[in-house]
Design an enzyme around this catalytic site. Structure first.
Site, short mmCIF file in Angstrom:
data_model
loop_
_atom_site.label_atom_id
_atom_site.label_comp_id
_atom_site.label_asym_id
_atom_site.label_seq_id
_atom_site.Cartn_x
_atom_site.Cartn_y
_atom_site.Cartn_z
N GLN A 112 -30.53 47.78 -5.18
CA GLN A 112 -29.10 47.72 -4.85
C GLN A 112 -28.42 46.52 -5.50
OE1 GLN A 112 -28.57 48.41 -0.62
NE2 GLN A 112 -29.40 50.48 -0.81
N ASP A 159 -24.50 36.96 15.92
CA ASP A 159 -25.10 35.84 16.67
C ASP A 159 -24.00 34.86 17.10
OD1 ASP A 159 -27.90 36.69 15.91
OD2 ASP A 159 -27.01 36.38 13.95
N HIS A 187 -30.97 34.90 10.61
CA HIS A 187 -30.69 35.91 11.64
C HIS A 187 -32.02 36.40 12.18
CE1 HIS A 187 -29.22 39.30 13.86
NE2 HIS A 187 -30.02 40.09 13.18
#
Ligand code: NAX
Length: 324
Positions: A112, A159, A187
């Site tokens: 990608q 978060d 994360h």
């Protein structure tokens, strides 16, 4: 009417996108005056499901939607994209080790990254949501040599938003009273939601809560919130993740109201050397984000910032051979 912008979403038949695509289409991300072209990417076996999502998007008759492209080819999905939300990722399967998961996703995000490099607008803004988000963003950016690494970001906003709500509820205030929340690092469960600079209604957060709540309740609750949602709902966070993705992109494009947390290329700020995507406090203005500099870092914070950095370095080491 403004010119339409092209917004690519990957994993477009998944549960986060089932909220995200509709909210973007209704103007929640870039405003009610900004027409959009949605460019939706899925893997081949999910194309039937994606076509169902397209049918529903059409059935909403959204005034802002100019065109919807549904494809299993990243080169088509990212063609001239101004915004790319990379949500699709390989979930952890039975018996899969962490390293296998990192590698399976590295394969997806290198493809990608290259497709973005070859096809997207030169000003594309990329947000990686699919986990492990920070390292996936790193891999994508390493495979896009013609784009600036700073155009790639990882989602920490969920978060950040979770941390704001936990604090506001604890002190009996509204989330809009909370300012300068910071979540540092990865994360993951090592992320560090930091109250040292945070204020509620103008008062220092750490003067409103005791240290035991901060250390033993607040930090672990924010770190483990994803697991708590899965336990309660029987499925992972979806609408809240989509909402956070919209907040992240909207602020990046249109400006933030004070400090927000974004996973971005480490640049040596706060002693975090380059080579990883680390979440910093940033302010967004004029379509750019800038790290907030000069915050004092105490020993309590330093230890936790180092631990989450260490985890990101280990993730990087596991996929180093795929970084190109
Ligand atoms: P789903 O499994 O519902 O959807 C993922 C979709 O991605 C599937 O439809 C799948 O076919 C598609 N997909 C897989 N590989 C693809 C590829 N190479 N190209 C295009 N599409 C592909 O997951 P969902 O609940 O939507 O979550 C998506 C990702 O977000 C997961 O990796 C999840 O772990 C991650 N999350 C990240 C968060 C963050 O704060 N950064 C929070 C929420 C969420 O857990």
């Amino acid at each position: 009417m403004k010119e339409p912008v092209r917004i690519a979403i990957t994993g477009a038949a998944g549960q986060i996108s089932y909220s995200l695509a509709f909210r973007i289409a209704s103007g929640d991300m870039l405003g009610k005056d900004q027409p959009v072209i949605l460019q939706l990417l899925e893997i081949t076996p999910a194309m039937d499901a994606l076509n169902g999502v397209v049918m529903e998007l059409n059935d909403c008759a959204f005034p802002l939607v100019q065109e919807i492209v549904a494809t299993d080819d990243p080169n088509v999905a990212f063609k001239d994209a101004d915004f790319a939300l990379l949500v699709g990722a390989r979930p952890r399967g039975p018996g899969m080790e962490r390293k296998d998961l990192l590698e399976a996703n590295a394969a997806i995000f290198s493809v990608q990254g290259k497709a973005l490099n070859d096809n997207a607008s030169r000003d594309v803004r990329v947000l990686v949501v699919g986990n492990p988000a920070n390292t996936n963003a790193l891999i994508a950016s390493c495979n896009a040599p013609d784009l600036n690494p700073g155009q790639f970001t990882a989602m920490m906003r969920l978060d950040h938003n979770r941390a704001k709500t936990q604090l506001a509820q604890k002190v009996g205030k509204h989330v809009t009273d909370v300012e300068s929340m910071i979540v540092w690092g990865n994360h993951s469960a090592t992320q560090y939601p930091d109250l040292a600079h945070c204020k509620v209604d103008g008062k220092a957060a750490l003067e409103l809560v005791d240290q035991a709540w901060y250390e033993n309740d607040f930090i672990p609750t924010v770190q483990q919130r994803g697991a708590a949602i899965i336990k309660a709902r029987g499925a992972s966070s979806a609408a809240s993740a989509a909402s956070a993705a919209i907040d992240h992109m909207r602020d990046w494009a249109l400006g933030s109201d004070g400090i927000v947390s974004m996973g971005i290329p480490a640049d040596g700020s706060y002693g975090v050397e380059p080579g990883i995507m680390y979440s910093y406090p940033v302010v967004c203005k004029n379509g750019q984000y800038e790290i907030v500099q000069g915050l004092e870092i105490g020993e309590f914070s330093r230890e936790r910032m180092n631990a989450t950095e260490q985890e990101l370095r280990e993730e990087r080491a596991a996929v180093e051979h795929l970084l190109g």
